[in-house]
Write an enzyme that holds these catalytic residues in place. Structure first.
Site, PDB file in Angstrom:
ATOM      1  N   HIS A   1       2.261  -1.458   3.147  1.00 40.83           N
ATOM      2  CA  HIS A   1       3.610  -1.569   2.564  1.00 40.83           C
ATOM      3  C   HIS A   1       3.549  -1.601   1.036  1.00 40.83           C
ATOM      4  CE1 HIS A   1       5.102  -3.421   6.582  1.00 40.83           C
ATOM      5  NE2 HIS A   1       5.459  -2.146   6.526  1.00 40.83           N
TER       6      HIS A   1
ATOM      7  N   ASN B   1       8.648  11.076   4.122  1.00 37.10           N
ATOM      8  CA  ASN B   1       7.985   9.965   4.800  1.00 37.10           C
ATOM      9  C   ASN B   1       7.958  10.308   6.285  1.00 37.10           C
ATOM     10  OD1 ASN B   1       7.159   7.559   5.952  1.00 37.10           O
ATOM     11  ND2 ASN B   1       8.492   6.269   4.693  1.00 37.10           N
TER      12      ASN B   1
ATOM     13  N   ARG C   1       4.647  -4.467  17.512  1.00 36.32           N
ATOM     14  CA  ARG C   1       3.246  -4.824  17.263  1.00 36.32           C
ATOM     15  C   ARG C   1       3.058  -6.326  17.362  1.00 36.32           C
ATOM     16  NH1 ARG C   1       2.892  -1.789  11.575  1.00 36.32           N
ATOM     17  NH2 ARG C   1       4.632  -0.397  12.109  1.00 36.32           N
TER      18      ARG C   1
ATOM     19  N   ARG D   1       4.625   9.857   1.375  1.00 40.50           N
ATOM     20  CA  ARG D   1       4.037   8.549   1.671  1.00 40.50           C
ATOM     21  C   ARG D   1       2.883   8.772   2.634  1.00 40.50           C
ATOM     22  NH1 ARG D   1       5.311   5.007   6.307  1.00 40.50           N
ATOM     23  NH2 ARG D   1       4.376   2.962   5.929  1.00 40.50           N
TER      24      ARG D   1
ATOM     25  N   GLU E   1      11.231   2.841  -1.236  1.00 38.63           N
ATOM     26  CA  GLU E   1       9.929   3.512  -1.278  1.00 38.63           C
ATOM     27  C   GLU E   1      10.063   4.938  -1.798  1.00 38.63           C
ATOM     28  OE1 GLU E   1       7.649   1.528   2.520  1.00 38.63           O
ATOM     29  OE2 GLU E   1       9.485   2.685   2.885  1.00 38.63           O
TER      30      GLU E   1
END
Length: 403
Positions: free
Chosen positions: A185, A15, A245, A97, A382
């Site tokens: 996600h 990732n 963000r 990913r 993940e």
């Protein structure tokens, strides 16, 4: 290399971030349930980096501090460690990913030059995420050109939501073909969906809202363990406020800032890297540090995060036509009990009543026994989802080549 369920074989997941890289190594002795052997990461790429590896139990196995100028050096360090531990030659493939799969990829794919060309065209749709994802792939191609690689997409889980959830209220125009509500996600949500029955029983196939609350944060409404609606849309910037963000913002703000003389790059940096918890608090993007702070700005940052998360839960409940369960996951969701408590308190109107003690102690089930809506804390993984997908893709490729 063929994929066989031999205990000596393994699969690597990667990732890649802009200045960091997370990885995990899995045994593929069992084809459908790869077992994690090691997890680790490389941080501060581009400076004085750190390489660390933990075993399956979470204990530190290896660590070193060293200058890591770029992703190429980072992957070289990882491959050198695998070689030293006699693990490199056991690799049958690598799963990555990849944040954006665009309109073409709704499932994991084997990396080919053709697929890579298309994925590069999606960089404008995720300029702060897609390049790092692809850099991990292309760098590894140069270091291990014969090693099969698989791309797993964060957008794929959301691809079959109702059409009304996928499009903006914009006219048909060729330049707008790729402008839609993709959602992100997805690998995290897919993992949570896969293990919901273990925790929720029959409720797993009901109306469930999953709150992936981390440095990047979003929420997803599920029914029958499939995505119905989600808070991130065209880019991972949209939705609730995050670490750096801003979350949802009136698009006219961007036009206004440009009219004020800000360049597109400056606006992008402002919205992606200078806003959210960091921008409001003027202190940090770390929720744990904000919770420990007594400053008014830190409290405002927390309040905005909680407020907009609760608003999103209300919106997603409306999309579902009700809610049976709320699941917290990711860094903040799993570890910040005060945030869960604040969110839960403001969701009592939905029929959610948290058990204060269970929440504070970090239990998996944190709602009261008489709460009409259940609440759970479930860790996401993940990397395990990437490993499962990658193994299936490699096995399918093997079977197709033997026909």
């Amino acid at each position: 290399m063929n994929v066989d369920t031999d205990q000596s074989q393994s699969l690597l997941t990667i990732n890649s971030g802009s200045s960091s890289l997370r990885f995990a190594l899995f045994s593929i002795h069992e084809p459908d349930t790869p077992q994690c052997l090691y997890r680790g990461g490389i941080t501060a790429i581009g400076g004085g980096g750190r390489f660390h590896v933990h075993d399956a139990g979470g204990d530190l196995f290896h660590a070193q501090d060293t200058a890591i100028p770029d992703h190429g050096h980072a992957l070289q360090i990882l491959l050198a460690w695998l070689s030293k531990e006699m693990l490199l030659q056991k690799l049958v493939g690598v799963g990555h990913r990849v944040v954006h799969g665009g309109r073409r990829f709704h499932a994991p794919v084997r990396v080919t030059e053709e697929n890579l060309v298309y994925l590069k065209t999606l960089i404008p749709l995720a300029p702060n995420h897609q390049p790092a994802c692809l850099l991990g792939i292309t760098t590894l191609q140069g270091l291990q050109p014969g090693l099969p690689q698989v791309a797993c997409f964060d957008t794929a889980f959301h691809h079959d939501r109702p059409a009304v959830e996928q499009y903006f209220a914009l006219p048909a125009h060729p330049k707008l073909d790729d402008v839609r509500r993709y959602g992100f996600h997805g690998l995290s949500y897919e993992y949570i969906a896969s293990i919901l029955p273990d925790h929720l029983g029959k409720l797993a196939d009901g109306k469930v809202i999953v709150a992936h609350l981390g440095h990047g944060a979003s929420l997803c409404a599920m029914n029958q363990r499939r995505s119905v609606a989600t808070t991130m849309t065209f880019t991972p910037l949209d939705g609730i406020p995050m670490g750096t963000r801003c979350g949802s913002i009136d698009p006219a703000v961007v036009l206004y800032l440009q009219d004020q003389g800000m360049t597109a790059g400056a606006v992008s940096d402002l919205l992606y890297f200078q806003s959210g918890l960091l921008g409001v608090s003027k202190e940090t993007d770390d929720m744990a540090e904000l919770l420990a702070s007594s400053s008014a700005q830190a409290q405002l940052a927390i309040e905005q995060f909680v407020h907009h998360t609760v608003r999103s839960i209300g919106s997603l409940a409306a999309a579902l036509g009700g809610v049976d369960a709320l699941v917290f996951t990711a860094g903040i969701g799993e570890h910040a009990a005060p945030i869960r408590a604040a969110i839960g308190e403001r969701c009592q109107w939905l029929g959610l009543y948290l058990d204060r003690s269970a929440n504070q102690l970090g239990h998996t089930l944190i709602s009261r026994s008489d709460s009409p809506v259940g609440a759970w804390v479930i860790g996401t993984d993940e990397e395990s989802m990437i490993a499962r997908h990658s193994l299936r893709v490699l096995e399918h490729h093997k079977q197709r080549n033997t026909l």
